[in-house]
Design a protein around this motif. Structure first.
Motif, PDB file in Angstrom:
ATOM      1  N   PRO A 146      -9.143   4.892  14.562  1.00 13.02           N
ATOM      2  CA  PRO A 146      -7.526   4.549  14.531  1.00 13.02           C
ATOM      3  C   PRO A 146      -7.211   3.709  15.381  1.00 13.02           C
ATOM      4  CG  PRO A 146      -8.257   7.012  14.148  1.00 13.02           C
ATOM      5  CD  PRO A 146      -9.539   6.414  14.633  1.00 13.02           C
ATOM      6  N   HIS A 147      -6.233   3.010  15.037  1.00 18.61           N
ATOM      7  CA  HIS A 147      -5.654   1.812  15.944  1.00 18.61           C
ATOM      8  C   HIS A 147      -4.219   1.696  15.772  1.00 18.61           C
ATOM      9  CE1 HIS A 147      -4.989  -1.838  18.098  1.00 18.61           C
ATOM     10  NE2 HIS A 147      -6.176  -1.492  19.036  1.00 18.61           N
ATOM     11  N   GLY A 148      -3.545   1.566  16.714  1.00 20.79           N
ATOM     12  CA  GLY A 148      -2.157   1.207  16.733  1.00 20.79           C
ATOM     13  C   GLY A 148      -1.594   0.071  15.626  1.00 20.79           C
ATOM     14  N   TYR A 149      -2.414  -0.946  15.589  1.00 21.10           N
ATOM     15  CA  TYR A 149      -2.009  -1.988  14.971  1.00 21.10           C
ATOM     16  C   TYR A 149      -2.167  -1.653  13.293  1.00 21.10           C
ATOM     17  CZ  TYR A 149      -3.100  -5.314  18.658  1.00 21.10           C
ATOM     18  OH  TYR A 149      -3.076  -6.006  19.929  1.00 21.10           O
ATOM     19  N   CYS A 150      -2.694  -0.734  13.184  1.00 24.19           N
ATOM     20  CA  CYS A 150      -2.729  -0.127  11.507  1.00 24.19           C
ATOM     21  C   CYS A 150      -2.156   1.338  11.363  1.00 24.19           C
ATOM     22  CB  CYS A 150      -4.364  -0.395  11.081  1.00 24.19           C
ATOM     23  SG  CYS A 150      -4.633  -2.065  10.827  1.00 24.19           S
ATOM     24  N   GLY A 151      -1.320   1.588  12.333  1.00 21.97           N
ATOM     25  CA  GLY A 151      -0.773   2.930  12.100  1.00 21.97           C
ATOM     26  C   GLY A 151      -1.694   4.080  12.394  1.00 21.97           C
ATOM     27  N   ASN A 152      -2.624   3.877  13.383  1.00 21.93           N
ATOM     28  CA  ASN A 152      -3.550   4.818  13.564  1.00 21.93           C
ATOM     29  C   ASN A 152      -4.216   5.709  12.551  1.00 21.93           C
ATOM     30  OD1 ASN A 152      -3.552   4.412  16.470  1.00 21.93           O
ATOM     31  ND2 ASN A 152      -1.389   5.336  16.334  1.00 21.93           N
ATOM     32  N   ALA A 153      -4.543   4.906  11.208  1.00 27.34           N
ATOM     33  CA  ALA A 153      -4.940   5.698  10.216  1.00 27.34           C
ATOM     34  C   ALA A 153      -6.394   5.767  10.065  1.00 27.34           C
ATOM     35  CB  ALA A 153      -4.502   4.676   8.717  1.00 27.34           C
TER      36      ALA A 153
END
Length: 132
Positions: free
Chosen positions: A100-107
């Motif tokens: 999960p990464h912040g650029y993609c909303g931690n999905a």
């Protein structure tokens, strides 16, 4: 006999017309990607358009050179998967993040892909990504 032939022709024309209308008015869907050994894969245009995919629900362009590739198969655990990516016919750099990464909303079901030019500046580039 002649009436039967006319009816057959009319039915054939109606069926052909209905088939062409459904093709013309259908929603554009990415073609299936032939990737028999990948659990999920996508070919993506520089603008974020999903060109071909396997077990990929969508691709969203999150900013210059940043893409969110949402995997549609809930059984795929990206955190423990091997995720690989390559630029398509372009020089530069690419990073694929399965966690999960912040650029993609931690999905947890989304791969974050970042592409850049050779100087490291975020730049839109076409790419292929695969989950093995």
């Amino acid at each position: 006999m002649e009436m039967m032939m006319v009816c057959s022709r009319v039915v054939a024309l109606v069926v052909a017309g209905a088939a062409s209308v459904s093709v013309l008015s259908g929603v554009a869907v990415a073609a299936d990607l032939n990737a028999p050994y990948a659990r999920a894969a996508a070919k993506v245009a520089a603008d974020g358009t999903l060109l071909e995919g396997k077990n990929v629900a969508s691709v969203t362009r999150a900013g210059a050179g940043t893409y969110c590739v949402k995997v549609s198969d809930a059984a795929i655990d990206l955190a423990s998967a091997a995720v690989v990516a390559t630029l398509n016919n372009n020089r530069g750099e690419i990073t694929a993040i399965g966690a999960p990464h912040g650029y993609c909303g931690n999905a947890t079901d989304t791969i974050t892909v970042v592409t850049s030019n050779s100087a490291g500046t975020g730049t839109d580039r076409p790419f292929t990504v695969a989950v093995l």
